[in-house]
Scaffold this motif. Sequence first.
Motif, PDB file in Angstrom:
ATOM      1  N   ARG A  23       0.825  -1.205   0.000  1.00 10.98           N
ATOM      2  CA  ARG A  23       0.000   0.000   0.000  1.00 10.98           C
ATOM      3  C   ARG A  23       0.863   1.261   0.000  1.00 10.98           C
ATOM      4  N   THR A  24       1.994   1.210   0.673  1.00 10.90           N
ATOM      5  CA  THR A  24       2.903   2.357   0.658  1.00 10.90           C
ATOM      6  C   THR A  24       3.470   2.563  -0.740  1.00 10.90           C
ATOM      7  N   TRP A  25       3.783   1.477  -1.432  1.00 18.26           N
ATOM      8  CA  TRP A  25       4.243   1.601  -2.816  1.00 18.26           C
ATOM      9  C   TRP A  25       3.154   2.174  -3.714  1.00 18.26           C
ATOM     10  N   ASP A  26       1.901   1.857  -3.419  1.00 20.90           N
ATOM     11  CA  ASP A  26       0.810   2.455  -4.199  1.00 20.90           C
ATOM     12  C   ASP A  26       0.870   3.978  -4.125  1.00 20.90           C
ATOM     13  N   VAL A  27       1.130   4.500  -2.916  1.00 21.46           N
ATOM     14  CA  VAL A  27       1.210   5.955  -2.752  1.00 21.46           C
ATOM     15  C   VAL A  27       2.429   6.509  -3.477  1.00 21.46           C
ATOM     16  N   VAL A  28       3.587   5.856  -3.305  1.00 21.04           N
ATOM     17  CA  VAL A  28       4.809   6.319  -3.979  1.00 21.04           C
ATOM     18  C   VAL A  28       4.583   6.420  -5.480  1.00 21.04           C
ATOM     19  N   ASN A  29       4.026   5.381  -6.061  1.00 19.81           N
ATOM     20  CA  ASN A  29       3.865   5.358  -7.518  1.00 19.81           C
ATOM     21  C   ASN A  29       2.800   6.337  -8.005  1.00 19.81           C
ATOM     22  N   GLU A  30       1.711   6.475  -7.247  1.00 23.39           N
ATOM     23  CA  GLU A  30       0.682   7.429  -7.644  1.00 23.39           C
ATOM     24  C   GLU A  30       1.206   8.861  -7.555  1.00 23.39           C
ATOM     25  N   LEU A  31       1.938   9.147  -6.492  1.00 22.30           N
ATOM     26  CA  LEU A  31       2.507  10.485  -6.345  1.00 22.30           C
ATOM     27  C   LEU A  31       3.567  10.740  -7.419  1.00 22.30           C
ATOM     28  N   GLY A  32       4.432   9.771  -7.645  1.00 22.67           N
ATOM     29  CA  GLY A  32       5.479   9.944  -8.653  1.00 22.67           C
ATOM     30  C   GLY A  32       4.926  10.243 -10.032  1.00 22.67           C
ATOM     31  N   ALA A  33       3.743   9.718 -10.316  1.00 20.31           N
ATOM     32  CA  ALA A  33       3.136   9.899 -11.640  1.00 20.31           C
ATOM     33  C   ALA A  33       2.564  11.289 -11.849  1.00 20.31           C
ATOM     34  N   ILE A  34       2.276  12.009 -10.771  1.00 21.77           N
ATOM     35  CA  ILE A  34       1.666  13.335 -10.938  1.00 21.77           C
ATOM     36  C   ILE A  34       2.632  14.489 -10.714  1.00 21.77           C
ATOM     37  N   ILE A  35       3.803  14.211 -10.172  1.00 24.58           N
ATOM     38  CA  ILE A  35       4.791  15.278  -9.994  1.00 24.58           C
ATOM     39  C   ILE A  35       5.362  15.642 -11.363  1.00 24.58           C
ATOM     40  N   ALA A  36       5.369  16.944 -11.654  1.00 22.02           N
ATOM     41  CA  ALA A  36       5.752  17.392 -12.995  1.00 22.02           C
ATOM     42  C   ALA A  36       6.537  18.697 -12.913  1.00 22.02           C
ATOM     43  N   PRO A  37       7.289  19.016 -13.961  1.00 23.55           N
ATOM     44  CA  PRO A  37       8.023  20.280 -13.989  1.00 23.55           C
ATOM     45  C   PRO A  37       7.100  21.464 -13.686  1.00 23.55           C
ATOM     46  N   GLY A  38       7.651  22.412 -12.906  1.00 20.71           N
ATOM     47  CA  GLY A  38       6.892  23.579 -12.491  1.00 20.71           C
ATOM     48  C   GLY A  38       6.299  23.453 -11.109  1.00 20.71           C
ATOM     49  N   MET A  39       6.185  22.229 -10.577  1.00 17.38           N
ATOM     50  CA  MET A  39       5.620  22.014  -9.250  1.00 17.38           C
ATOM     51  C   MET A  39       6.659  22.345  -8.186  1.00 17.38           C
ATOM     52  N   LEU A  40       6.219  22.965  -7.095  1.00 17.48           N
ATOM     53  CA  LEU A  40       7.082  23.205  -5.950  1.00 17.48           C
ATOM     54  C   LEU A  40       7.183  21.950  -5.088  1.00 17.48           C
ATOM     55  N   GLU A  41       8.308  21.823  -4.408  1.00 17.99           N
ATOM     56  CA  GLU A  41       8.481  20.677  -3.502  1.00 17.99           C
ATOM     57  C   GLU A  41       7.363  20.638  -2.464  1.00 17.99           C
ATOM     58  N   SER A  42       6.969  21.796  -1.948  1.00 21.27           N
ATOM     59  CA  SER A  42       5.891  21.852  -0.955  1.00 21.27           C
ATOM     60  C   SER A  42       4.556  21.414  -1.546  1.00 21.27           C
ATOM     61  N   GLU A  43       4.327  21.711  -2.819  1.00 21.40           N
ATOM     62  CA  GLU A  43       3.089  21.295  -3.475  1.00 21.40           C
ATOM     63  C   GLU A  43       3.044  19.773  -3.634  1.00 21.40           C
ATOM     64  N   ALA A  44       4.192  19.179  -3.925  1.00 20.31           N
ATOM     65  CA  ALA A  44       4.253  17.722  -4.035  1.00 20.31           C
ATOM     66  C   ALA A  44       3.997  17.062  -2.683  1.00 20.31           C
ATOM     67  N   THR A  45       4.511  17.670  -1.624  1.00 24.39           N
ATOM     68  CA  THR A  45       4.286  17.129  -0.285  1.00 24.39           C
ATOM     69  C   THR A  45       2.809  17.207   0.092  1.00 24.39           C
ATOM     70  N   ALA A  46       2.159  18.293  -0.275  1.00 27.41           N
ATOM     71  CA  ALA A  46       0.720  18.425  -0.014  1.00 27.41           C
ATOM     72  C   ALA A  46      -0.075  17.400  -0.818  1.00 27.41           C
ATOM     73  N   ALA A  47       0.318  17.168  -2.066  1.00 29.33           N
ATOM     74  CA  ALA A  47      -0.350  16.159  -2.889  1.00 29.33           C
ATOM     75  C   ALA A  47      -0.184  14.776  -2.282  1.00 29.33           C
ATOM     76  N   CYS A  48       0.970  14.526  -1.699  1.00 31.44           N
ATOM     77  CA  CYS A  48       1.220  13.244  -1.040  1.00 31.44           C
ATOM     78  C   CYS A  48       0.213  13.013   0.078  1.00 31.44           C
ATOM     79  N   LYS A  49      -0.032  14.020   0.876  1.00 35.61           N
ATOM     80  CA  LYS A  49      -0.983  13.892   1.982  1.00 35.61           C
ATOM     81  C   LYS A  49      -2.383  13.577   1.460  1.00 35.61           C
ATOM     82  N   ARG A  50      -2.761  14.219   0.366  1.00 31.78           N
ATOM     83  CA  ARG A  50      -4.085  13.956  -0.208  1.00 31.78           C
ATOM     84  C   ARG A  50      -4.204  12.514  -0.697  1.00 31.78           C
ATOM     85  N   ILE A  51      -3.160  12.019  -1.322  1.00 28.84           N
ATOM     86  CA  ILE A  51      -3.198  10.646  -1.831  1.00 28.84           C
ATOM     87  C   ILE A  51      -3.254   9.650  -0.682  1.00 28.84           C
ATOM     88  N   MET A  52      -2.437   9.846   0.335  1.00 25.65           N
ATOM     89  CA  MET A  52      -2.445   8.936   1.475  1.00 25.65           C
ATOM     90  C   MET A  52      -3.825   8.887   2.126  1.00 25.65           C
TER      91      MET A  52
END
Length: 218
Positions: A23-52
């Motif tokens: 299940r943790t790998w599910d989050v890693v892979n889902e998050l990795g797929a949506i992180i894209a150029p232009g995103m801030l590190e803090s925005e990716a961390t917030a997206a991680c919380k939403r996915i979890m």
Amino acid sequence: METAQERVGEKFTLESMKFARDRTWDVVNELGAIIAPGMLESEATAACKRIMTSLGMERIWHPSLVRFGANTLKTFKERSEGDPRLGDDDIFFIDLGIVWHGHEGDAGATFVVGDDAEMKACAAAAKQIFDDVEARWRATGSSGKALYEYAEERAHELGWRLNLDIKGHRVSDFPHAIYKAGKLGDFDACPDVGLWILEIQIAHPTRPFGAFYEDLLA
């Protein structure tokens, strides 16, 4: 025979450890797929919380880390430098510790956007070294200490620097901290199945980036 460093709680099951890993790998892979150029590190961390949250996590057991660019050289205990924006040709890693069914999932991987060949090679090398060390564990029953000696050899052979401040750790039914097991790389016996996280963090020899990969030895 169970040692103090490999003690588990009454609720521990290997099946639940593997479920938490998956299940943790599910989050890693889902998050990795949506992180894209232009995103801030803090925005990716917030997206991680939403996915979890959307996947029904019970809680986190260690802070969720997303590192962009030069911050991929930072160790777990170090803070990111600033809040970088992911570039068009860039590298990032994800390191998550999440509790599912009362057991600790812990997974991490490195991703590359764009066409930087050395960044791609670095990410691939972290996974390759992990795979080689895991195979050595399965084939030889080496101690945790010997596994990290081998990891350092493999990193050198492949042209990277292994960060030996990052040497793996125990996981179990939550909270594993009560077992006081220390680092995998200091464990002078063969690590048992489903109890230890093998961590590999490497750095480019001259450029300011690195790569990370971790998973459960199971």
